[in-house]
Design a protein around this motif. Structure first.
Motif, mmCIF file in Angstrom:
data_model
loop_
_atom_site.group_PDB
_atom_site.id
_atom_site.type_symbol
_atom_site.label_atom_id
_atom_site.label_comp_id
_atom_site.label_asym_id
_atom_site.label_seq_id
_atom_site.Cartn_x
_atom_site.Cartn_y
_atom_site.Cartn_z
ATOM 1 N N GLN A 53 4.895 29.031 -35.306
ATOM 2 C CA GLN A 53 3.658 29.184 -36.070
ATOM 3 C C GLN A 53 3.327 27.899 -36.834
ATOM 4 O O GLN A 53 2.184 27.428 -36.837
ATOM 5 C CB GLN A 53 3.821 30.356 -37.057
ATOM 6 C CG GLN A 53 2.516 31.019 -37.451
ATOM 7 C CD GLN A 53 2.171 32.187 -36.522
ATOM 8 O OE1 GLN A 53 1.477 32.007 -35.534
ATOM 9 N NE2 GLN A 53 2.676 33.360 -36.841
ATOM 10 N N ALA A 57 0.260 25.356 -36.617
ATOM 11 C CA ALA A 57 -0.589 25.107 -37.780
ATOM 12 C C ALA A 57 -0.699 23.618 -38.057
ATOM 13 O O ALA A 57 -1.791 23.100 -38.316
ATOM 14 C CB ALA A 57 -0.008 25.828 -38.997
ATOM 15 N N ALA A 60 -2.947 22.065 -35.556
ATOM 16 C CA ALA A 60 -4.347 22.400 -35.851
ATOM 17 C C ALA A 60 -4.862 21.524 -36.983
ATOM 18 O O ALA A 60 -5.991 21.019 -36.956
ATOM 19 C CB ALA A 60 -4.467 23.869 -36.219
ATOM 20 N N SER A 112 1.112 36.007 -34.402
ATOM 21 C CA SER A 112 -0.168 36.649 -34.679
ATOM 22 C C SER A 112 -1.259 36.160 -33.730
ATOM 23 O O SER A 112 -1.382 34.974 -33.452
ATOM 24 C CB SER A 112 -0.599 36.357 -36.105
ATOM 25 O OG SER A 112 -1.962 36.695 -36.267
ATOM 26 N N SER A 113 -2.031 37.105 -33.242
ATOM 27 C CA SER A 113 -3.152 36.721 -32.387
ATOM 28 C C SER A 113 -4.441 36.661 -33.215
ATOM 29 O O SER A 113 -5.517 36.401 -32.681
ATOM 30 C CB SER A 113 -3.315 37.730 -31.252
ATOM 31 O OG SER A 113 -3.576 39.015 -31.781
ATOM 32 N N HIS A 114 -4.281 36.853 -34.490
ATOM 33 C CA HIS A 114 -5.461 36.962 -35.337
ATOM 34 C C HIS A 114 -6.310 35.691 -35.374
ATOM 35 O O HIS A 114 -7.540 35.735 -35.252
ATOM 36 C CB HIS A 114 -5.061 37.352 -36.758
ATOM 37 C CG HIS A 114 -6.249 37.628 -37.629
ATOM 38 N ND1 HIS A 114 -7.062 38.714 -37.427
ATOM 39 C CD2 HIS A 114 -6.778 36.941 -38.672
ATOM 40 C CE1 HIS A 114 -8.039 38.694 -38.313
ATOM 41 N NE2 HIS A 114 -7.894 37.634 -39.085
ATOM 42 N N GLY A 115 -5.621 34.556 -35.513
ATOM 43 C CA GLY A 115 -6.353 33.284 -35.580
ATOM 44 C C GLY A 115 -7.238 33.077 -34.359
ATOM 45 O O GLY A 115 -8.428 32.738 -34.481
ATOM 46 N N ILE A 116 -6.640 33.318 -33.214
ATOM 47 C CA ILE A 116 -7.414 33.134 -31.983
ATOM 48 C C ILE A 116 -8.574 34.114 -31.931
ATOM 49 O O ILE A 116 -9.703 33.761 -31.571
ATOM 50 C CB ILE A 116 -6.509 33.317 -30.742
ATOM 51 C CG1 ILE A 116 -5.383 32.268 -30.768
ATOM 52 C CG2 ILE A 116 -7.325 33.180 -29.460
ATOM 53 C CD1 ILE A 116 -4.480 32.328 -29.554
ATOM 54 N N VAL A 118 -10.268 35.419 -34.293
ATOM 55 C CA VAL A 118 -11.356 34.988 -35.174
ATOM 56 C C VAL A 118 -12.200 33.888 -34.512
ATOM 57 O O VAL A 118 -13.430 33.934 -34.508
ATOM 58 C CB VAL A 118 -10.782 34.485 -36.522
ATOM 59 C CG1 VAL A 118 -11.840 33.746 -37.329
ATOM 60 C CG2 VAL A 118 -10.204 35.657 -37.308
ATOM 61 N N ARG A 119 -11.501 32.921 -33.939
ATOM 62 C CA ARG A 119 -12.215 31.819 -33.306
ATOM 63 C C ARG A 119 -13.045 32.300 -32.116
ATOM 64 O O ARG A 119 -14.175 31.864 -31.885
ATOM 65 C CB ARG A 119 -11.229 30.754 -32.830
ATOM 66 C CG ARG A 119 -10.611 30.005 -33.996
ATOM 67 C CD ARG A 119 -9.460 29.128 -33.544
ATOM 68 N NE ARG A 119 -9.219 28.123 -34.563
ATOM 69 C CZ ARG A 119 -9.884 26.988 -34.651
ATOM 70 N NH1 ARG A 119 -10.829 26.691 -33.766
ATOM 71 N NH2 ARG A 119 -9.628 26.131 -35.627
#
Lengths: 182, 182, 182, 182
Positions: A53, A57, A60, A112-116, A118-119
């Motif tokens: 992770q 980060a 990114a 987490s798949s959350h970041g992707i 959201v994008r």
DNA sequence: AATGAATGAGATTTCATTCAT
DNA sequence: TATGAATGAAATCTCATTCAT
């Protein structure tokens, strides 16, 4: 510290005595640090997930926000493959078969798949992602796919070159693969 | 008979006595049918893989060879999702976390990716698949992705509708997602 | 100091680390003072036995030699009950169930029955104790009875008043209970 | 059947492997019958208590209701001593030191004191038991005393003859010892 | 002297497998 | 063929004790 040493070995049919011996500590010592074998496993998985992770980060962060979607995706895929290559055992441990631990979701999750998601949702709102695609599913799908394929690639005997792997994963990333047609 | 009954339960931390009891047979009876616990597991996984495989095959057969790539892909994805929905326990057993058995490859494998690889290679030769994509990797990636996502979807509490799932998987299939750009 | 603190807790299934923690000292410190767990237990029991013994002795001393048998017996019973009430934990520890340590004899022993035996023998020679009674057995019996009953009484939820306890024990003391009949 | 075999050995520092070996069964077999060491201990104690209890009951039944108090008391004491002599190990196990199990009350309990209490209360109402004595306490006291003394007697090297033991216990039974004075 | 992390022998418990019925 | 009590090797876990700080 025992955590890392042991994470680098397999933790499946392994028993507590063997784990302790491998970590060069007494059995009691082991139980002084972890409630049981599974606590250690969970800790090791968590460490691996955290490691990956943060690798993602920091990548990114380093590729400025002004980078194109393609560049961002490629950056992240490269970061993932790179971390997996430099930490093969933790990667296998956390994302390989039988992650009894990953509370969150399917294989490869824990990550987490959350970041992707959201994008992808943002791209979709901007009309740059096919309307038929569900951002949540697609994000999850990509994560599973990426980790599964990397695990296989790490172990494969006749594996395609790293560039091919990265290229293929990039091409399969929803943000690129699912651009509106026409 | 025992196979199915047991396949419908989890088979991981479960011990042979429990398995036998759950299948409503004596422990001895169980060992009369299977060499050991793992033989049963292997049999159950194999049965599931075969089941899914033939569901896919019969779907492929029914949609004539003249169908478009899109139609073929959609047909196969629908067949996979349909079989998973009607056989959730075997599906989970064979493709869920910890398939210690699948000799072949990564998660979701056991299911051969060869068929897809061949078709992708053909498309690529015909200039209808992005040249950067490795057919072997992409095939493998799609299989992993599909099974992982379906497993998650089967278990998820708030799951997107089935159509969304199919649509998203179709859109992520390399044959569709990785058409040459431009 | 440690002795008392620990005596006031149970010492049976309790392990040495817990004992030390309860006494607010390090494990090592504990072993600096006692050879082992059992040494502590023995010391605590011995302290309790000594404590009770001297309470009894000082009571015997204060009620002059000219006191009647009844007065003497009552005095000793009261002293025993009194000490037990003011030192319930040590009492339980030394005389409650599982006195693995008391080298001497049956439950409640550790406390010598010799003094009572001598007095009973004297009474018997004087024709003031039933000839059928064995002074040794009777002495032992009374000690066991007294300690057992007091232990129970200390723990009982609905316990009879102290006076009733004393009265009953006095009445059961061989010197009183076993006067020659007729 | 293992119960009796094991009851006849000590059950204190003894471990499950030893117990199993002593009973001539495998460790697993032991755990098939008892949840753990303590379950066995409890069962053995219960069996001993039941055994003694029924020996007493059958003696009480055989000595008609018309028997005198003295005869009844003597009968019960003889029955208790007799049972203890013919079942020394169970007796020690159930009534010796460290009966962690006897839920009910003090040492020697497990064995109900209720029967004696009732009889003492009746005698007291009939003016044949000293008014100062509490029947509940006295009953409990006698039971503790009797079992403690018998345990000691069973183990003692230079023990008084059995008749002396019985005689002394009879003489100390509240129904006899605590007749109203004068 | 005080400390508590480390130790490992040994106790406890599980479970895949066998076998007499 | 079906059964499940019995088995014991191996895993899990505890805790009295030591010893470097």
């Amino acid at each position: 510290m025992g955590t890392r040493l042991i994470a680098e070995r397999g933790v499946d049919g392994v028993n507590s005595n063997v784990i302790a011996r491998a970590a060069r500590v007494g059995v009691g010592t082991f139980y002084g640090h972890f409630a049981d074998k599974h606590a250690l496993h969970r800790a090791a998985v968590a460490a691996a997930v955290d490691g990956l992770q943060s690798a993602l980060a920091s990548r990114a962060a380093s590729s400025g926000a002004q980078a194109s979607v393609d560049e961002q995706v490629r950056g992240l895929v490269e970061a993932a493959v790179g971390w997996a290559q430099s930490h093969p055992e933790p990667f296998r441990l956390a994302f390989g078969r039988s992650p009894r631990s990953s509370a969150s979701g399917g294989p490869g999750l824990g990550l987490s798949s959350h970041g992707i998601e959201v994008r992808l949702a943002a791209l979709q709102r901007a009309g740059r992602l096919d309307a038929g695609v569900d951002p949540g599913l697609a994000a999850r799908a990509f994560i599973s796919m990426q980790t599964s394929v990397i695990v296989w690639w790490l172990e494969a005997s006749e594996r395609p070159p790293r560039e091919k792997l990265v290229e293929t994963l990039v091409r399969l990333h929803p943000a690129i693969a699912c651009r509106p047609i026409g």
